[in-house]
Every structure is written in C-alpha cells, then in structure tokens.
Motif scaffolding. Sequence first.
Motif, PDB file in Angstrom:
ATOM      1  N   SER A  76      37.802  41.668  46.655  1.00  0.00           N
ATOM      2  CA  SER A  76      38.008  42.042  45.221  1.00  0.00           C
ATOM      3  C   SER A  76      37.521  41.216  44.244  1.00  0.00           C
ATOM      4  CB  SER A  76      39.673  42.308  45.208  1.00  0.00           C
ATOM      5  OG  SER A  76      40.207  43.295  45.985  1.00  0.00           O
ATOM      6  N   SER A  77      36.825  40.094  44.600  1.00  0.00           N
ATOM      7  CA  SER A  77      36.434  39.242  43.534  1.00  0.00           C
ATOM      8  C   SER A  77      35.548  39.801  42.402  1.00  0.00           C
ATOM      9  CB  SER A  77      35.776  37.778  44.098  1.00  0.00           C
ATOM     10  OG  SER A  77      34.443  38.226  44.936  1.00  0.00           O
ATOM     11  N   SER A  78      35.006  40.695  42.813  1.00  0.00           N
ATOM     12  CA  SER A  78      33.732  41.394  41.660  1.00  0.00           C
ATOM     13  C   SER A  78      34.758  41.923  40.406  1.00  0.00           C
ATOM     14  CB  SER A  78      33.106  42.555  42.274  1.00  0.00           C
ATOM     15  OG  SER A  78      33.907  43.727  42.563  1.00  0.00           O
ATOM     16  N   ASN A  79      36.019  42.409  40.743  1.00  0.00           N
ATOM     17  CA  ASN A  79      36.976  42.923  39.669  1.00  0.00           C
ATOM     18  C   ASN A  79      37.050  41.792  38.649  1.00  0.00           C
ATOM     19  OD1 ASN A  79      37.068  45.220  41.034  1.00  0.00           O
ATOM     20  ND2 ASN A  79      39.120  44.572  41.852  1.00  0.00           N
ATOM     21  N   LEU A  80      36.989  40.586  38.944  1.00  0.00           N
ATOM     22  CA  LEU A  80      37.069  39.435  37.935  1.00  0.00           C
ATOM     23  C   LEU A  80      36.202  39.396  36.810  1.00  0.00           C
ATOM     24  CD1 LEU A  80      37.685  36.437  40.347  1.00  0.00           C
ATOM     25  CD2 LEU A  80      39.378  37.827  38.960  1.00  0.00           C
ATOM     26  N   GLY A  81      34.657  40.062  36.864  1.00  0.00           N
ATOM     27  CA  GLY A  81      33.860  40.213  36.102  1.00  0.00           C
ATOM     28  C   GLY A  81      33.523  38.748  35.647  1.00  0.00           C
ATOM     29  N   LEU A  82      33.170  38.016  36.698  1.00  0.00           N
ATOM     30  CA  LEU A  82      32.610  36.438  36.434  1.00  0.00           C
ATOM     31  C   LEU A  82      31.160  36.640  35.786  1.00  0.00           C
ATOM     32  CD1 LEU A  82      33.715  34.605  39.628  1.00  0.00           C
ATOM     33  CD2 LEU A  82      34.895  34.656  37.313  1.00  0.00           C
ATOM     34  N   SER A  83      30.712  35.833  34.963  1.00  0.00           N
ATOM     35  CA  SER A  83      29.376  35.480  34.220  1.00  0.00           C
ATOM     36  C   SER A  83      28.695  34.903  35.472  1.00  0.00           C
ATOM     37  CB  SER A  83      29.614  35.132  33.221  1.00  0.00           C
ATOM     38  OG  SER A  83      29.717  33.870  33.264  1.00  0.00           O
ATOM     39  N   ASN A  84      27.214  34.930  35.305  1.00  0.00           N
ATOM     40  CA  ASN A  84      26.467  34.038  36.053  1.00  0.00           C
ATOM     41  C   ASN A  84      26.668  32.597  36.055  1.00  0.00           C
ATOM     42  OD1 ASN A  84      25.340  36.142  37.420  1.00  0.00           O
ATOM     43  ND2 ASN A  84      23.561  36.269  35.954  1.00  0.00           N
ATOM     44  N   GLU A  85      26.976  32.421  34.893  1.00  0.00           N
ATOM     45  CA  GLU A  85      27.346  30.828  34.645  1.00  0.00           C
ATOM     46  C   GLU A  85      28.507  30.614  35.255  1.00  0.00           C
ATOM     47  OE1 GLU A  85      26.781  33.274  32.004  1.00  0.00           O
ATOM     48  OE2 GLU A  85      24.449  32.572  31.650  1.00  0.00           O
ATOM     49  N   LYS A 163      42.812  35.826  31.571  1.00  0.00           N
ATOM     50  CA  LYS A 163      42.867  37.059  32.074  1.00  0.00           C
ATOM     51  C   LYS A 163      42.147  37.204  33.769  1.00  0.00           C
ATOM     52  CE  LYS A 163      41.421  41.850  31.006  1.00  0.00           C
ATOM     53  NZ  LYS A 163      40.489  42.827  30.386  1.00  0.00           N
ATOM     54  N   GLN A 164      41.173  36.415  33.780  1.00  0.00           N
ATOM     55  CA  GLN A 164      40.353  36.439  35.197  1.00  0.00           C
ATOM     56  C   GLN A 164      41.418  35.736  36.106  1.00  0.00           C
ATOM     57  OE1 GLN A 164      36.733  34.276  33.965  1.00  0.00           O
ATOM     58  NE2 GLN A 164      35.773  36.218  34.243  1.00  0.00           N
ATOM     59  N   PHE A 165      41.950  34.649  35.727  1.00  0.00           N
ATOM     60  CA  PHE A 165      42.934  33.866  36.676  1.00  0.00           C
ATOM     61  C   PHE A 165      44.306  34.998  37.092  1.00  0.00           C
ATOM     62  CE2 PHE A 165      46.650  31.284  37.654  1.00  0.00           C
ATOM     63  CZ  PHE A 165      46.136  30.473  38.689  1.00  0.00           C
ATOM     64  N   GLU A 166      44.709  35.660  36.039  1.00  0.00           N
ATOM     65  CA  GLU A 166      45.787  36.690  36.452  1.00  0.00           C
ATOM     66  C   GLU A 166      45.272  37.869  37.259  1.00  0.00           C
ATOM     67  OE1 GLU A 166      49.100  36.311  35.606  1.00  0.00           O
ATOM     68  OE2 GLU A 166      48.600  34.357  34.912  1.00  0.00           O
ATOM     69  N   GLU A 167      44.031  38.242  37.255  1.00  0.00           N
ATOM     70  CA  GLU A 167      43.645  39.412  38.111  1.00  0.00           C
ATOM     71  C   GLU A 167      43.364  38.792  39.360  1.00  0.00           C
ATOM     72  OE1 GLU A 167      41.656  42.674  39.502  1.00  0.00           O
ATOM     73  OE2 GLU A 167      42.782  42.516  37.326  1.00  0.00           O
ATOM     74  N   MET A 168      42.958  37.656  39.461  1.00  0.00           N
ATOM     75  CA  MET A 168      42.782  36.947  40.792  1.00  0.00           C
ATOM     76  C   MET A 168      44.081  36.851  41.373  1.00  0.00           C
ATOM     77  SD  MET A 168      41.383  33.277  42.147  1.00  0.00           S
ATOM     78  CE  MET A 168      43.036  32.649  41.036  1.00  0.00           C
ATOM     79  N   LEU A 169      45.081  36.318  40.749  1.00  0.00           N
ATOM     80  CA  LEU A 169      46.304  36.380  41.404  1.00  0.00           C
ATOM     81  C   LEU A 169      46.953  37.646  41.772  1.00  0.00           C
ATOM     82  CD1 LEU A 169      48.234  33.660  39.198  1.00  0.00           C
ATOM     83  CD2 LEU A 169      47.113  33.248  41.356  1.00  0.00           C
ATOM     84  N   ASP A 170      46.712  38.554  41.095  1.00  0.00           N
ATOM     85  CA  ASP A 170      47.117  39.982  41.209  1.00  0.00           C
ATOM     86  C   ASP A 170      46.541  40.636  42.599  1.00  0.00           C
ATOM     87  OD1 ASP A 170      48.820  39.982  39.117  1.00  0.00           O
ATOM     88  OD2 ASP A 170      47.397  41.414  37.899  1.00  0.00           O
ATOM     89  N   TYR A 171      45.181  40.343  42.778  1.00  0.00           N
ATOM     90  CA  TYR A 171      44.613  41.021  43.974  1.00  0.00           C
ATOM     91  C   TYR A 171      44.959  39.987  45.307  1.00  0.00           C
ATOM     92  CZ  TYR A 171      40.155  37.898  43.748  1.00  0.00           C
ATOM     93  OH  TYR A 171      39.276  36.895  43.499  1.00  0.00           O
ATOM     94  N   GLY A 172      45.170  38.674  44.957  1.00  0.00           N
ATOM     95  CA  GLY A 172      45.507  37.647  45.719  1.00  0.00           C
ATOM     96  C   GLY A 172      46.747  38.250  46.640  1.00  0.00           C
ATOM     97  N   ILE A 173      47.762  38.424  45.540  1.00  0.00           N
ATOM     98  CA  ILE A 173      49.102  38.925  46.266  1.00  0.00           C
ATOM     99  C   ILE A 173      49.073  40.614  46.653  1.00  0.00           C
ATOM    100  CG2 ILE A 173      51.509  40.063  45.225  1.00  0.00           C
ATOM    101  CD1 ILE A 173      51.178  37.621  43.065  1.00  0.00           C
ATOM    102  N   VAL A 174      48.304  41.214  46.362  1.00  0.00           N
ATOM    103  CA  VAL A 174      48.081  42.636  46.936  1.00  0.00           C
ATOM    104  C   VAL A 174      47.449  42.295  48.313  1.00  0.00           C
ATOM    105  CG1 VAL A 174      46.799  45.053  47.046  1.00  0.00           C
ATOM    106  CG2 VAL A 174      48.074  43.889  44.944  1.00  0.00           C
TER     107      VAL A 174
END
Length: 177
Positions: A76-85, A163-174
């Motif tokens: 699910s990590s693509s859901n984070l919308g990480l930049s290349n940087e 926001k990215q950290f919260e999203e990551m925690l959400d999919y980690g829990i799911v």
Amino acid sequence: MKLMTALFTITASTLLLSTSAIAKPNLPPPVEDVVKMEKIAGPAGAFTTKENFPKDYFLIPKNLPYLVGMTLYDPSSSNLGLSNEQIEAILKIKKELMASAVEKALVVKKLELEVVEKISFKHESAKAKDLYPKIDEIAKLKAELTKIHLDCIEKVKAVLTPKQFEEMLDYGIVNMF
C-alpha cells in the motif's frame, strides 16, 4: 457484540482487498538485499529454523515498526504519494544505518552461537554462571541495535508529512488483519 465483530471483520477484509487491488509498493521488494543479508549472516544456528537477519538480533525485533519497509515496499505504500526526493531520502537513511546494524548483528550472532556451543555441545559444558558476562554483552549489543532502529524510525518519520505518516499507520493497521 458478535454482529459488530463480524461487521468489523468484513469491513476490514473489504478495505484490505480493495486497497491492495489498486495499491502497489513504491519500490519492488528488495530481493537482492535479502539475498545479500542471508549471505552476510551465514548459516543459521542449530536451533534456528528461519533467521531474519539482522532484525532477529534487535532487542525489540517484533513490536517496533520497520518504517523503511512500510514506506517503500509495503503493497500500500504508493498510497502515501511520496516524492522522488522522499524516496531517495529514505533509501539514504536505510543505507546509512544498515551497515552499522549489520555489523553489530554479526557480533551478537557470533556471541550467541558461542553461548550455544559452550552450554550445549561440548562434552564438559560450561556452567551457566560462567556465561553471564557474555549474556550481558549480548544484551548491551542488542540494546545498541535497537537504538539504531529507533534512530531509523525517527529519521524516516522526519521525511514524511504528518498526513503521510497517518496514512502509513492506517494501512499498517489494516494489513494486520
């Protein structure tokens, strides 16, 4: 109560299936890193069925999150919308901290195998009390490894937006269900 549990399970399963159907990892799983770690670690001990090197040698190997993996390789990590940087920054953190973690984990493994050898395999086994200083040394090194892991968590968190950290925690829990 049973109905609520069933509804929660169905909702979590549906979320997991729908999220994983459209989500993909930011990077493909690092198979070459796993192979490299297995080679560096060498054979597992006589009483070990499967080794996860270097993670098995941390003081807290199971209950702390592995944020590099969650942000880069989780389905699910693509859901984070990480930049290349951000991706490059996380890869740099991984590279910086991995070398010292591997080095310490190798020392811990060697010491653990020495303890096993002395208490289990020699005809004249060592007395348990004779091994206490080595156990203390192992504990100290495992604590140092876990501190490296904590530093990694802190550094990766600093790369993410709240926001990215919260999203990551959400999919980690799911993904735990």
